[in-house]
Design a protein around this motif. Sequence first.
Motif, PDB file in Angstrom:
ATOM      1  N   GLU A 248      -8.878  -6.261  -3.306  1.00 36.48           N
ATOM      2  CA  GLU A 248      -7.700  -6.555  -2.966  1.00 36.48           C
ATOM      3  C   GLU A 248      -6.173  -5.256  -3.199  1.00 36.48           C
ATOM      4  O   GLU A 248      -5.730  -5.268  -2.584  1.00 36.48           O
ATOM      5  CB  GLU A 248      -7.367  -7.228  -4.759  1.00 36.48           C
ATOM      6  CG  GLU A 248      -7.518  -8.851  -5.121  1.00 36.48           C
ATOM      7  CD  GLU A 248      -7.370  -9.334  -6.443  1.00 36.48           C
ATOM      8  OE1 GLU A 248      -7.493 -10.709  -6.280  1.00 36.48           O
ATOM      9  OE2 GLU A 248      -7.092  -8.168  -6.672  1.00 36.48           O
TER      10      GLU A 248
ATOM     11  N   LYS B 103       9.712  -9.608  -0.404  1.00 37.05           N
ATOM     12  CA  LYS B 103       8.401 -11.110   0.534  1.00 37.05           C
ATOM     13  C   LYS B 103       7.087  -9.695   0.490  1.00 37.05           C
ATOM     14  O   LYS B 103       6.405 -10.337   0.531  1.00 37.05           O
ATOM     15  CB  LYS B 103       8.822 -10.832   2.350  1.00 37.05           C
ATOM     16  CG  LYS B 103       8.176 -12.078   3.108  1.00 37.05           C
ATOM     17  CD  LYS B 103       9.273 -11.449   4.248  1.00 37.05           C
ATOM     18  CE  LYS B 103       8.516 -11.604   6.046  1.00 37.05           C
ATOM     19  NZ  LYS B 103       8.762 -11.120   7.075  1.00 37.05           N
ATOM     20  N   ILE B 104       7.428  -8.919   1.203  1.00 37.76           N
ATOM     21  CA  ILE B 104       6.265  -7.427   1.421  1.00 37.76           C
ATOM     22  C   ILE B 104       5.278  -7.863  -0.616  1.00 37.76           C
ATOM     23  O   ILE B 104       4.053  -8.432   0.029  1.00 37.76           O
ATOM     24  CB  ILE B 104       6.580  -6.363   1.063  1.00 37.76           C
ATOM     25  CG1 ILE B 104       7.480  -5.924   2.238  1.00 37.76           C
ATOM     26  CG2 ILE B 104       5.194  -5.339   1.011  1.00 37.76           C
ATOM     27  CD1 ILE B 104       7.693  -4.624   2.778  1.00 37.76           C
TER      28      ILE B 104
ATOM     29  N   GLU C 286       3.623  -3.925   7.163  1.00 36.09           N
ATOM     30  CA  GLU C 286       5.119  -4.117   6.884  1.00 36.09           C
ATOM     31  C   GLU C 286       6.051  -3.154   7.088  1.00 36.09           C
ATOM     32  O   GLU C 286       6.996  -2.892   7.800  1.00 36.09           O
ATOM     33  CB  GLU C 286       5.150  -4.716   5.338  1.00 36.09           C
ATOM     34  CG  GLU C 286       4.901  -6.186   5.340  1.00 36.09           C
ATOM     35  CD  GLU C 286       4.728  -7.040   6.760  1.00 36.09           C
ATOM     36  OE1 GLU C 286       6.641  -7.835   7.028  1.00 36.09           O
ATOM     37  OE2 GLU C 286       4.504  -8.210   6.797  1.00 36.09           O
TER      38      GLU C 286
ATOM     39  N   TYR D  65      -6.876  -4.355   0.068  1.00 33.80           N
ATOM     40  CA  TYR D  65      -5.828  -5.958   1.520  1.00 33.80           C
ATOM     41  C   TYR D  65      -4.646  -4.993   1.284  1.00 33.80           C
ATOM     42  O   TYR D  65      -3.630  -5.256   1.705  1.00 33.80           O
ATOM     43  CB  TYR D  65      -6.593  -6.731   0.776  1.00 33.80           C
ATOM     44  CG  TYR D  65      -5.637  -8.137   1.212  1.00 33.80           C
ATOM     45  CD1 TYR D  65      -5.510  -8.749   2.854  1.00 33.80           C
ATOM     46  CD2 TYR D  65      -4.395  -8.104   0.617  1.00 33.80           C
ATOM     47  CE1 TYR D  65      -5.058  -9.461   3.619  1.00 33.80           C
ATOM     48  CE2 TYR D  65      -2.970  -9.292   1.547  1.00 33.80           C
ATOM     49  CZ  TYR D  65      -3.768  -9.385   2.333  1.00 33.80           C
ATOM     50  OH  TYR D  65      -3.528 -10.980   3.146  1.00 33.80           O
ATOM     51  N   ASN D  66      -4.070  -5.021  -0.222  1.00 29.56           N
ATOM     52  CA  ASN D  66      -2.721  -4.713  -0.023  1.00 29.56           C
ATOM     53  C   ASN D  66      -2.565  -3.732  -0.065  1.00 29.56           C
ATOM     54  O   ASN D  66      -0.899  -3.668   0.856  1.00 29.56           O
ATOM     55  CB  ASN D  66      -2.299  -4.675  -2.399  1.00 29.56           C
ATOM     56  CG  ASN D  66      -2.655  -5.718  -2.780  1.00 29.56           C
ATOM     57  OD1 ASN D  66      -2.735  -7.363  -2.036  1.00 29.56           O
ATOM     58  ND2 ASN D  66      -3.032  -5.754  -3.543  1.00 29.56           N
TER      59      ASN D  66
ATOM     60  N   HIS E 144       5.387 -10.935  -2.480  1.00 28.53           N
ATOM     61  CA  HIS E 144       4.571 -12.218  -2.697  1.00 28.53           C
ATOM     62  C   HIS E 144       3.387 -11.811  -1.674  1.00 28.53           C
ATOM     63  O   HIS E 144       2.990 -13.183  -0.981  1.00 28.53           O
ATOM     64  CB  HIS E 144       5.625 -12.314  -2.028  1.00 28.53           C
ATOM     65  CG  HIS E 144       6.718 -13.002  -3.180  1.00 28.53           C
ATOM     66  ND1 HIS E 144       6.037 -12.985  -4.215  1.00 28.53           N
ATOM     67  CD2 HIS E 144       8.079 -12.949  -3.755  1.00 28.53           C
ATOM     68  CE1 HIS E 144       7.736 -13.636  -5.630  1.00 28.53           C
ATOM     69  NE2 HIS E 144       8.213 -13.462  -4.489  1.00 28.53           N
ATOM     70  N   GLN E 145       3.367 -11.141  -0.323  1.00 28.64           N
ATOM     71  CA  GLN E 145       2.048 -11.212  -0.121  1.00 28.64           C
ATOM     72  C   GLN E 145       1.378 -10.847  -0.754  1.00 28.64           C
ATOM     73  O   GLN E 145      -0.223 -10.903  -0.037  1.00 28.64           O
ATOM     74  CB  GLN E 145       2.397 -10.110   1.837  1.00 28.64           C
ATOM     75  CG  GLN E 145       3.327 -11.029   2.390  1.00 28.64           C
ATOM     76  CD  GLN E 145       3.433 -10.258   3.929  1.00 28.64           C
ATOM     77  OE1 GLN E 145       2.389 -10.127   4.565  1.00 28.64           O
ATOM     78  NE2 GLN E 145       4.811 -10.266   3.900  1.00 28.64           N
ATOM     79  N   LEU E 146       1.244  -9.926  -1.668  1.00 26.75           N
ATOM     80  CA  LEU E 146       0.007  -9.320  -1.811  1.00 26.75           C
ATOM     81  C   LEU E 146      -0.541 -10.316  -2.967  1.00 26.75           C
ATOM     82  O   LEU E 146      -0.066 -11.010  -3.014  1.00 26.75           O
ATOM     83  CB  LEU E 146       0.557  -8.008  -2.763  1.00 26.75           C
ATOM     84  CG  LEU E 146       1.336  -6.865  -2.141  1.00 26.75           C
ATOM     85  CD1 LEU E 146       1.683  -6.291  -3.484  1.00 26.75           C
ATOM     86  CD2 LEU E 146       0.994  -6.195  -1.087  1.00 26.75           C
ATOM     87  N   LYS E 147      -1.906  -9.618  -2.629  1.00 26.09           N
ATOM     88  CA  LYS E 147      -3.031 -10.514  -4.145  1.00 26.09           C
ATOM     89  C   LYS E 147      -3.344  -9.536  -5.175  1.00 26.09           C
ATOM     90  O   LYS E 147      -3.389  -8.204  -5.112  1.00 26.09           O
ATOM     91  CB  LYS E 147      -4.606 -10.094  -2.744  1.00 26.09           C
ATOM     92  CG  LYS E 147      -4.538 -10.641  -1.599  1.00 26.09           C
ATOM     93  CD  LYS E 147      -5.688 -11.210  -1.073  1.00 26.09           C
ATOM     94  CE  LYS E 147      -6.075 -11.513   0.516  1.00 26.09           C
ATOM     95  NZ  LYS E 147      -7.416 -11.238   0.883  1.00 26.09           N
TER      96      LYS E 147
ATOM     97  N   VAL F 184      -1.478  -4.568   3.934  1.00 29.51           N
ATOM     98  CA  VAL F 184      -0.295  -5.210   3.785  1.00 29.51           C
ATOM     99  C   VAL F 184       0.785  -4.516   4.550  1.00 29.51           C
ATOM    100  O   VAL F 184       2.010  -4.796   4.474  1.00 29.51           O
ATOM    101  CB  VAL F 184      -0.477  -6.373   2.943  1.00 29.51           C
ATOM    102  CG1 VAL F 184       0.990  -6.681   2.597  1.00 29.51           C
ATOM    103  CG2 VAL F 184      -1.119  -7.193   3.446  1.00 29.51           C
TER     104      VAL F 184
END
Length: 96
Positions: free
Chosen positions: A75, A34-35, A86, A78-79, A37-40, A82
């Motif tokens: 990115e 899940k974590i 999480e 951003y990652n 898959h949220q990444l750019k 995220v």
Amino acid sequence: MESTFYIQFNVKTQEGLQSYGRFDIGNDSEAAAKIFHQLKGSPDVNEHNFLSLELMETVKGLPVNLQIISCTLDELAYNCRVISKEVFNQANIKLP
């Protein structure tokens, strides 16, 4: 022995890929996926990419690559946000 998951950060150098960091993200495979898959980023990784992130699993003490994405510096920033959010949530929010 229980599997553990982490996201490894790599940068392309003249000598090849160099790992320069990692986030340990626990032992829950669904939460790890899940974590990630949220990444750019792009799953189309090639020799022209300079930054990459790998979702890794440690099985019986050995690293196994599950997924990899390439990303830009923006990115990557951003990652990191995220992943940090999480990991914080997993550590501090206990569901009944």
